[in-house]
Design an enzyme around this catalytic site. Structure first.
Site, PDB file in Angstrom:
ATOM      1  CE1 TYR A 152       4.846  17.870 -61.596  1.00  0.00           C
ATOM      2  CE2 TYR A 152       2.649  17.166 -60.950  1.00  0.00           C
ATOM      3  CZ  TYR A 152       3.967  17.430 -60.627  1.00  0.00           C
ATOM      4  OH  TYR A 152       4.391  17.248 -59.344  1.00  0.00           O
ATOM      5  CG  HIS A 205       5.097  13.430 -61.785  1.00  0.00           C
ATOM      6  ND1 HIS A 205       6.108  14.189 -61.253  1.00  0.00           N
ATOM      7  CD2 HIS A 205       5.271  13.512 -63.127  1.00  0.00           C
ATOM      8  CE1 HIS A 205       6.841  14.707 -62.214  1.00  0.00           C
ATOM      9  NE2 HIS A 205       6.365  14.303 -63.356  1.00  0.00           N
ATOM     10  CG  ASP A 309      11.073  23.144 -57.751  1.00  0.00           C
ATOM     11  OD1 ASP A 309      12.087  22.454 -57.948  1.00  0.00           O
ATOM     12  OD2 ASP A 309       9.979  22.666 -57.377  1.00  0.00           O
TER      13      ASP A 309
HETATM   14 MG    MG Z   1       9.757  13.406 -59.244  1.00  0.00          MG
END
Ligand code: MG
Length: 399
Positions: A152, A205, A309
């Site tokens: 991630y 991110h 999600d």
């Molecule tokens: Mg994103």
């Protein structure tokens, strides 16, 4: 027609999903979704509470009921309330479509394209593994592919720290210098190996400082990204100017936006190129449609958030809307028809169709989706949290 009941369906067939059913006195019902990763219990409570406002109301008054639920709380907005409102709004549009005997996209203006272009997530632990992963997506028909190395957050992630004993399970550790230097090299490798025409994108991110992001966006220019995503924490909207001034790489943000107010300044100053909202987290189709109208004169296109999600009903609402808007860009795609989602399909039996890189909503009236409540009861909610990211010294990683 009157609303008689709002049912909240919280279930964990593969991960937690939150669905609603709005029942009416004429037997017609609507389904919606308010899944908010890590906060499903809070949204479920908000839906139960706000749903009381809808009992006895005419479900066809979509706009007025949106205004009622939005303004009732006084402390309006925020992710919890807007996801709750989104779930209710989707179910009301589903009812409207069933009453009209038309798919929701027909009520929003009708088809503006044949299908909704999608992108998938390629990744690996080395340049070669990422290349092989991109190729596998191309073989399946994807035209647009996100490329990430490591976990991630990309190449900056490691699974251990230099300090023995400080490694906490469930935590990733971020090293900005590693990430900044390796990411342009990865895209150089991909362009040499795969050529110039495949559309590639990348997600930061929100891991970098503004000046670091500007540096990265400039160094990625030769590789012509479809866009660079989540470059900065969105609350620091003024910092987007730093990145805009530094490069001509296309920018996308908005997956944690919850309202038009998060978008407006970025739109007015044309600080981004793609907006990553989606109906279920901004109060439903009613508000997402308005946000995309605001985006149109700023020449900003949609790139709706669609990680796993966001469940199959939220996904369907994104497809219905993006089939109709002129300023469509791309849809992030989770393939709920894949083998690993078999248990989810017991609960929501008929995920939207995908073929050769393009997705389509069902032609059935409304959203074309349903929820099997008995199947949902087989899979009770399990408490879960979002991943945690720290720096090598243990500091929570956030600018
Ligand atoms: Mg994103």
């Amino acid at each position: 027609m009157k609303i008689t009941e709002v049912r909240v369906i919280l279930t964990c067939p593969t991960r937690n999903y939150l669905f609603v059913k709005i029942m009416t006195d004429e037997g017609v019902y609507g389904v919606g979704e308010g899944t908010l990763n890590g906060s499903e219990l809070a949204v479920a409570t908000a839906i139960e509470h706000a749903g009381e406002l809808l009992i006895g109301q005419d479900p066809m008054r979509t706009e007025d009921l949106w205004q009622l639920v939005y303004n009732w709380s006084y402390w309006r907005g925020g992710p919890i309330f807007m996801a709750a409102l989104g779930a209710l709004d989707l179910a009301l549009w589903d009812i409207k479509g069933k009453v009209a005997n038309l798919p929701v996209y027909q009520l929003l203006g009708g088809r503006a394209r044949d299908g909704v272009l999608t992108y998938g997530h390629a990744g690996g632990g080395s340049f070669r593994e990422v290349e092989d992963s991109v190729r596998s997506f191309q073989e399946r028909g994807y035209k647009v592919i996100r490329a990430q190395m490591g976990g991630y957050g990309g190449t900056g992630m490691v699974k251990h720290t230099p300090s023995p004993g400080r490694n906490v399970p469930g935590t990733s550790y971020f090293h900005a210098a590693n990430y900044l230097t390796e990411t342009p090299k990865m895209f150089e490798h991909l362009r040499v190996a795969l050529g110039d025409t495949v559309e590639l994108l990348h997600d930061v991110h929100e891991q970098l400082a503004p000046i670091e992001t500007g540096w990265l966006a400039r160094h990625l220019e030769p590789y012509r990204l479809f866009y660079l995503e989540d470059i900065l924490p969105p609350e620091h909207w003024e910092s987007f100017r730093v990145v805009r001034d530094a490069s001509k790489t296309s920018l996308a943000i908005g997956e944690i936006f919850t309202s038009r107010w998060d978008c407006l300044r970025l739109f007015q100053e044309q600080l981004i190129d793609f907006i990553r909202i989606k109906p279920i987290h901004v109060g439903g189709i009613t508000e997402a449609r308005k946000i995309m109208v605001f985006a149109e004169p700023a020449q900003i296109r949609s790139a709706f958030h669609g990680a796993a999600d966001i469940g199959p009903i939220g996904q369907a609402s994104s497809l219905h809307l993006q089939l109709t808007i002129p300023n469509f860009g791309v849809q992030e795609w989770s393939d709920f028809n894949a083998a690993n989602h078999e248990r989810l399909r017991e609960v929501v039996p008929n995920p939207c169709h995908w073929e050769d890189g393009f997705a389509r909503p069902h032609e059935a009236p409304g959203l074309g989706m349903d929820v099997n409540e008995n199947a949902a009861k087989k899979y009770p909610y399990r408490r879960a949290f979002m991943p945690i990211v720290r720096r090598a010294d243990g500091t929570m990683h956030r600018y």
